[in-house]
Design a protein around this motif. Structure first.
Motif, PDB file in Angstrom:
ATOM      1  N   ILE A 194      20.026  -9.173 -19.273  1.00 40.80           N
ATOM      2  CA  ILE A 194      20.433  -7.863 -19.788  1.00 40.80           C
ATOM      3  C   ILE A 194      21.527  -8.080 -20.830  1.00 40.80           C
ATOM      4  CG2 ILE A 194      21.347  -5.570 -19.224  1.00 40.80           C
ATOM      5  CD1 ILE A 194      18.749  -6.069 -17.812  1.00 40.80           C
ATOM      6  N   CYS A 195      21.325  -7.538 -22.034  1.00 40.23           N
ATOM      7  CA  CYS A 195      22.346  -7.692 -23.067  1.00 40.23           C
ATOM      8  C   CYS A 195      23.459  -6.669 -22.856  1.00 40.23           C
ATOM      9  CB  CYS A 195      21.747  -7.576 -24.463  1.00 40.23           C
ATOM     10  SG  CYS A 195      21.498  -5.900 -25.049  1.00 40.23           S
ATOM     11  N   CYS A 196      24.581  -6.940 -23.482  1.00 41.61           N
ATOM     12  CA  CYS A 196      25.776  -6.120 -23.251  1.00 41.61           C
ATOM     13  C   CYS A 196      25.646  -4.699 -23.793  1.00 41.61           C
ATOM     14  CB  CYS A 196      27.002  -6.789 -23.874  1.00 41.61           C
ATOM     15  SG  CYS A 196      26.897  -7.022 -25.661  1.00 41.61           S
ATOM     16  N   LYS A 197      24.778  -4.473 -24.754  1.00 40.98           N
ATOM     17  CA  LYS A 197      24.662  -3.151 -25.364  1.00 40.98           C
ATOM     18  C   LYS A 197      23.603  -2.283 -24.691  1.00 40.98           C
ATOM     19  CE  LYS A 197      27.812  -4.163 -28.413  1.00 40.98           C
ATOM     20  NZ  LYS A 197      29.176  -3.613 -28.296  1.00 40.98           N
ATOM     21  N   ASN A 198      23.184  -2.662 -23.499  1.00 44.80           N
ATOM     22  CA  ASN A 198      22.189  -1.883 -22.769  1.00 44.80           C
ATOM     23  C   ASN A 198      22.638  -0.426 -22.635  1.00 44.80           C
ATOM     24  OD1 ASN A 198      23.263  -1.325 -19.780  1.00 44.80           O
ATOM     25  ND2 ASN A 198      23.952  -3.362 -20.393  1.00 44.80           N
ATOM     26  N   CYS A 199      21.698   0.480 -22.691  1.00 45.04           N
ATOM     27  CA  CYS A 199      21.897   1.943 -22.615  1.00 45.04           C
ATOM     28  C   CYS A 199      22.400   2.537 -23.934  1.00 45.04           C
ATOM     29  CB  CYS A 199      22.825   2.359 -21.475  1.00 45.04           C
ATOM     30  SG  CYS A 199      22.240   1.865 -19.845  1.00 45.04           S
ATOM     31  N   SER A 200      22.954   1.722 -24.807  1.00 42.87           N
ATOM     32  CA  SER A 200      23.416   2.153 -26.132  1.00 42.87           C
ATOM     33  C   SER A 200      24.295   3.395 -26.086  1.00 42.87           C
ATOM     34  CB  SER A 200      22.225   2.393 -27.070  1.00 42.87           C
ATOM     35  OG  SER A 200      22.651   2.440 -28.426  1.00 42.87           O
ATOM     36  N   ILE A 201      25.283   3.366 -25.184  1.00 38.14           N
ATOM     37  CA  ILE A 201      26.244   4.466 -25.089  1.00 38.14           C
ATOM     38  C   ILE A 201      27.304   4.297 -26.176  1.00 38.14           C
ATOM     39  CG2 ILE A 201      27.896   5.671 -23.602  1.00 38.14           C
ATOM     40  CD1 ILE A 201      24.992   5.735 -22.572  1.00 38.14           C
ATOM     41  N   MET A 244      26.617  -1.843 -15.867  1.00 42.74           N
ATOM     42  CA  MET A 244      25.168  -1.676 -15.774  1.00 42.74           C
ATOM     43  C   MET A 244      24.437  -3.008 -15.887  1.00 42.74           C
ATOM     44  SD  MET A 244      24.669   1.417 -15.002  1.00 42.74           S
ATOM     45  CE  MET A 244      26.281   1.475 -14.190  1.00 42.74           C
ATOM     46  N   GLN A 245      25.038  -3.989 -16.561  1.00 43.61           N
ATOM     47  CA  GLN A 245      24.422  -5.320 -16.552  1.00 43.61           C
ATOM     48  C   GLN A 245      24.312  -5.817 -15.116  1.00 43.61           C
ATOM     49  OE1 GLN A 245      27.167  -7.020 -19.632  1.00 43.61           O
ATOM     50  NE2 GLN A 245      25.309  -7.920 -20.494  1.00 43.61           N
ATOM     51  N   ALA A 246      25.390  -5.657 -14.360  1.00 45.94           N
ATOM     52  CA  ALA A 246      25.379  -6.084 -12.954  1.00 45.94           C
ATOM     53  C   ALA A 246      24.394  -5.261 -12.139  1.00 45.94           C
ATOM     54  CB  ALA A 246      26.788  -5.960 -12.368  1.00 45.94           C
ATOM     55  N   LYS A 247      24.397  -3.949 -12.333  1.00 47.71           N
ATOM     56  CA  LYS A 247      23.532  -3.050 -11.560  1.00 47.71           C
ATOM     57  C   LYS A 247      22.051  -3.328 -11.836  1.00 47.71           C
ATOM     58  CE  LYS A 247      22.340   1.890 -11.238  1.00 47.71           C
ATOM     59  NZ  LYS A 247      21.895   1.812  -9.845  1.00 47.71           N
ATOM     60  N   LEU A 248      21.701  -3.451 -13.111  1.00 44.23           N
ATOM     61  CA  LEU A 248      20.297  -3.663 -13.463  1.00 44.23           C
ATOM     62  C   LEU A 248      19.784  -5.008 -12.965  1.00 44.23           C
ATOM     63  CD1 LEU A 248      20.418  -2.157 -17.057  1.00 44.23           C
ATOM     64  CD2 LEU A 248      19.280  -1.156 -15.058  1.00 44.23           C
ATOM     65  N   LEU A 249      20.609  -6.039 -13.032  1.00 48.09           N
ATOM     66  CA  LEU A 249      20.199  -7.342 -12.504  1.00 48.09           C
ATOM     67  C   LEU A 249      20.064  -7.293 -10.987  1.00 48.09           C
ATOM     68  CD1 LEU A 249      22.330  -9.751 -14.730  1.00 48.09           C
ATOM     69  CD2 LEU A 249      19.859  -9.360 -14.853  1.00 48.09           C
ATOM     70  N   ALA A 250      20.971  -6.576 -10.340  1.00 47.87           N
ATOM     71  CA  ALA A 250      20.906  -6.445  -8.878  1.00 47.87           C
ATOM     72  C   ALA A 250      19.610  -5.763  -8.455  1.00 47.87           C
ATOM     73  CB  ALA A 250      22.117  -5.672  -8.364  1.00 47.87           C
ATOM     74  N   GLU A 251      19.158  -4.806  -9.243  1.00 45.27           N
ATOM     75  CA  GLU A 251      17.920  -4.090  -8.920  1.00 45.27           C
ATOM     76  C   GLU A 251      16.699  -5.001  -8.956  1.00 45.27           C
ATOM     77  OE1 GLU A 251      17.766  -0.765 -11.600  1.00 45.27           O
ATOM     78  OE2 GLU A 251      19.272   0.376 -10.474  1.00 45.27           O
ATOM     79  N   LYS A 252      16.815  -6.128  -9.658  1.00 47.45           N
ATOM     80  CA  LYS A 252      15.717  -7.109  -9.701  1.00 47.45           C
ATOM     81  C   LYS A 252      15.818  -8.122  -8.564  1.00 47.45           C
ATOM     82  CE  LYS A 252      12.960  -6.936 -12.197  1.00 47.45           C
ATOM     83  NZ  LYS A 252      11.725  -6.105 -12.218  1.00 47.45           N
ATOM     84  N   GLY A 253      16.814  -7.968  -7.705  1.00 50.18           N
ATOM     85  CA  GLY A 253      16.958  -8.889  -6.572  1.00 50.18           C
ATOM     86  C   GLY A 253      17.466 -10.257  -6.961  1.00 50.18           C
ATOM     87  N   VAL A 254      18.269 -10.300  -8.021  1.00 47.24           N
ATOM     88  CA  VAL A 254      18.820 -11.572  -8.506  1.00 47.24           C
ATOM     89  C   VAL A 254      19.677 -12.233  -7.419  1.00 47.24           C
ATOM     90  CG1 VAL A 254      20.559 -12.474 -10.104  1.00 47.24           C
ATOM     91  CG2 VAL A 254      18.729 -10.991 -10.948  1.00 47.24           C
ATOM     92  N   GLU A 255      19.546 -13.540  -7.302  1.00 49.93           N
ATOM     93  CA  GLU A 255      20.306 -14.289  -6.298  1.00 49.93           C
ATOM     94  C   GLU A 255      21.520 -15.012  -6.886  1.00 49.93           C
ATOM     95  OE1 GLU A 255      16.968 -16.020  -3.413  1.00 49.93           O
ATOM     96  OE2 GLU A 255      16.396 -16.012  -5.543  1.00 49.93           O
ATOM     97  N   LEU A 256      21.444 -15.347  -8.176  1.00 52.22           N
ATOM     98  CA  LEU A 256      22.568 -15.968  -8.865  1.00 52.22           C
ATOM     99  C   LEU A 256      22.755 -15.262 -10.203  1.00 52.22           C
ATOM    100  CD1 LEU A 256      24.731 -18.214  -9.031  1.00 52.22           C
ATOM    101  CD2 LEU A 256      23.006 -19.654 -10.152  1.00 52.22           C
ATOM    102  N   TYR A 257      23.965 -14.758 -10.416  1.00 49.80           N
ATOM    103  CA  TYR A 257      24.295 -14.034 -11.639  1.00 49.80           C
ATOM    104  C   TYR A 257      24.976 -14.987 -12.617  1.00 49.80           C
ATOM    105  CZ  TYR A 257      23.340  -9.906  -8.816  1.00 49.80           C
ATOM    106  OH  TYR A 257      22.729  -8.974  -8.015  1.00 49.80           O
ATOM    107  N   ILE A 258      24.534 -14.957 -13.871  1.00 49.81           N
ATOM    108  CA  ILE A 258      25.051 -15.862 -14.891  1.00 49.81           C
ATOM    109  C   ILE A 258      25.729 -15.047 -15.985  1.00 49.81           C
ATOM    110  CG2 ILE A 258      24.435 -17.597 -16.617  1.00 49.81           C
ATOM    111  CD1 ILE A 258      21.968 -18.242 -14.842  1.00 49.81           C
ATOM    112  N   SER A 259      26.979 -15.370 -16.259  1.00 48.76           N
ATOM    113  CA  SER A 259      27.737 -14.718 -17.321  1.00 48.76           C
ATOM    114  C   SER A 259      27.648 -15.565 -18.581  1.00 48.76           C
ATOM    115  CB  SER A 259      29.201 -14.553 -16.890  1.00 48.76           C
ATOM    116  OG  SER A 259      29.969 -13.995 -17.925  1.00 48.76           O
TER     117      SER A 259
END
Length: 201
Positions: A101-108, A132-147
């Motif tokens: 997920i890119c940082c500009k997601n949702c384009s707010i 929302m980057q964290a939320k959207l990745l969590a919704e995919k069931g991600v096990e390791l988050y990469i910054s």
């Protein structure tokens, strides 16, 4: 303990097994949860097996494999879109389900939160959206988050909102090609910051 390990000339904790804190071994060991112990074991396996032989990109893959992770999720800066494409290609080749997920997601618009713009005259300058980057990745069931190259501050929000372990692949430094230690390795920057050792040119 003085809490100034950066000033220690000997680091005997590493070289001679000296404990200079007031913490007891039993208290330290019991502080780690079972999940954290598993992470510690996987990290030590990767370090001990591949020490000084593979890149951090590879180390992250080996760590994830050792942990048994199948799904990786990366939050990246839009300024690193090209790099993100290659990173994703690498992890997919390694057999992972990979989401990004890119940082500009949702384009707010930054105007919505009264945020300072890089270009004040821009009609629409989207804000970074780490929560929302964290939320959207969590919704995919991600096990390791990469910054990957998130702005200072935005990375703290991303880390705070990830429901699982976070690792850093890239740290943003626009001036130094994303190598913050370049400022420490360069005598020019050390002189500019007035932190160079006395007598050093």
């Amino acid at each position: 303990m003085k809490y100034d390990c950066d000033q220690c000339p000997t680091h005997v904790c590493y070289t001679k097994g000296v404990n200079c804190t007031n913490l007891k071994k039993e208290d330290v060991i019991s502080a780690y949860t079972e999940d954290e112990k598993k992470i510690m074991q996987a990290a030590a396996y990767v370090e001990g097996t591949f020490y000084n032989n593979i890149t951090r990109l590879q180390e992250t893959a080996e760590f994830a494999k050792t942990m048994g992770y199948k799904k990786l999720g990366m939050a990246f800066c839009i300024g690193l879109s090209e790099e993100a494409r290659y990173i994703g290609k690498f992890y997919r080749q390694q057999g992972f389900e990979f989401y990004s997920i890119c940082c500009k997601n949702c384009s707010i618009s930054k105007d919505e939160l009264h945020l300072k713009k890089v270009n004040p005259k821009a009609a629409h300058e989207p804000m970074c959206n780490p929560k929302m980057q964290a939320k959207l990745l969590a919704e995919k069931g991600v096990e390791l988050y990469i910054s990957c190259g998130l702005c200072v501050g935005h990375d703290t929000i991303f880390n705070k909102n990830c429901p699982g372990p976070v690792t850093v692949l890239v740290v943003k430094d626009r001036l130094l090609a994303h190598n913050p230690l370049g400022a420490i390795y360069s005598r020019y920057w050390k002189n500019k910051f007035k932190i160079n050792d006395e007598g050093k040119v």
